[in-house]
Design a protein around this motif. Structure first.
Motif, mmCIF file in Angstrom:
data_model
loop_
_atom_site.group_PDB
_atom_site.id
_atom_site.type_symbol
_atom_site.label_atom_id
_atom_site.label_comp_id
_atom_site.label_asym_id
_atom_site.label_seq_id
_atom_site.Cartn_x
_atom_site.Cartn_y
_atom_site.Cartn_z
ATOM 1 N N LEU A 48 0.987 -0.986 0.218
ATOM 2 C CA LEU A 48 -0.026 0.454 -0.076
ATOM 3 C C LEU A 48 0.789 0.734 0.339
ATOM 4 O O LEU A 48 0.436 1.917 -0.905
ATOM 5 C CB LEU A 48 -1.094 0.196 0.888
ATOM 6 C CG LEU A 48 -2.184 -0.768 1.338
ATOM 7 C CD1 LEU A 48 -2.762 -1.122 2.340
ATOM 8 C CD2 LEU A 48 -2.948 -0.845 0.383
ATOM 9 N N SER A 49 1.963 1.561 0.959
ATOM 10 C CA SER A 49 2.836 1.943 1.279
ATOM 11 C C SER A 49 2.558 3.705 -0.076
ATOM 12 O O SER A 49 4.073 3.966 -0.331
ATOM 13 C CB SER A 49 3.697 2.579 1.900
ATOM 14 O OG SER A 49 4.357 1.626 2.530
ATOM 15 N N GLU A 69 -4.237 9.861 3.626
ATOM 16 C CA GLU A 69 -3.784 8.569 4.601
ATOM 17 C C GLU A 69 -3.918 7.605 4.298
ATOM 18 O O GLU A 69 -3.276 7.512 2.853
ATOM 19 C CB GLU A 69 -5.771 8.382 5.383
ATOM 20 C CG GLU A 69 -6.040 9.625 6.204
ATOM 21 C CD GLU A 69 -7.154 10.135 6.990
ATOM 22 O OE1 GLU A 69 -7.440 8.948 6.851
ATOM 23 O OE2 GLU A 69 -7.173 11.158 7.382
ATOM 24 N N ARG A 70 -4.041 5.980 4.939
ATOM 25 C CA ARG A 70 -3.534 5.204 4.863
ATOM 26 C C ARG A 70 -4.185 3.984 3.363
ATOM 27 O O ARG A 70 -4.002 3.449 1.952
ATOM 28 C CB ARG A 70 -3.576 3.671 5.640
ATOM 29 C CG ARG A 70 -2.649 2.703 5.754
ATOM 30 C CD ARG A 70 -2.951 1.802 6.282
ATOM 31 N NE ARG A 70 -1.933 0.333 6.868
ATOM 32 C CZ ARG A 70 -2.610 -0.389 6.192
ATOM 33 N NH1 ARG A 70 -3.810 -0.732 5.284
ATOM 34 N NH2 ARG A 70 -1.824 -1.515 5.981
ATOM 35 N N ASP A 71 -5.762 4.772 2.867
ATOM 36 C CA ASP A 71 -6.153 4.460 1.984
ATOM 37 C C ASP A 71 -7.231 5.156 0.714
ATOM 38 O O ASP A 71 -7.743 4.469 -0.170
ATOM 39 C CB ASP A 71 -7.873 4.067 2.837
ATOM 40 C CG ASP A 71 -8.308 4.776 2.976
ATOM 41 O OD1 ASP A 71 -8.227 5.768 3.448
ATOM 42 O OD2 ASP A 71 -9.180 4.071 3.666
#
Length: 132
Positions: A48-49, A69-71
């Motif tokens: 993801l990152s 953000e993360r998503d």
């Protein structure tokens, strides 16, 4: 969801031929000076990152806005005399990234401001993520 995305496409823009290397649609303005792309990519392709970094940082671009953000992630800025805007959000199924991207001449910024705002909202509403 696709219907809502399709309504973002300005009148008169041309759908480009499909590209076998990615799942999406790319439209070009009537005079060819701007484009809009809506596409998906699998989450399993990379961490993801790393995917967010790939979307955010492109050689030759100067970032003027970056939030996420993360998503999800939104990035915009300039590349020469052109403006770019990209938004990516993790789809509800958590297996797919959904992308919207634009590029257009800087002198047409005011014309595109509304379209960029509407597109950000469309992607945010899908799974209630990232309203920028």
């Amino acid at each position: 969801a696709r219907d809502e995305q399709e309504r973002l496409v300005p009148s008169g823009w041309r759908l480009q031929p499909p590209d076998p290397d990615w799942h999406g649609r790319r439209y070009v303005s009537p005079i060819g000076d701007a484009w809009l792309a809506m596409y998906e990519s699998p989450v399993a392709q990379e961490p993801l990152s790393q995917h967010l970094k790939t979307v955010a940082f492109v050689e030759g671009e100067e970032i003027t806005y970056l939030r996420g953000e993360r998503d999800w992630l939104v990035v915009s800025g300039v590349k020469g005399n052109r403006i770019f805007y990209r938004k990516v959000a993790l789809a509800c199924d958590k297996r797919t990234w959904e992308h919207i991207a634009f590029e257009y001449p800087a002198e047409t910024k005011r014309v595109f401001d509304g379209l960029v705002t509407r597109s950000a909202r469309v992607l945010a509403r899908k799974c209630n993520v990232g309203s920028e």
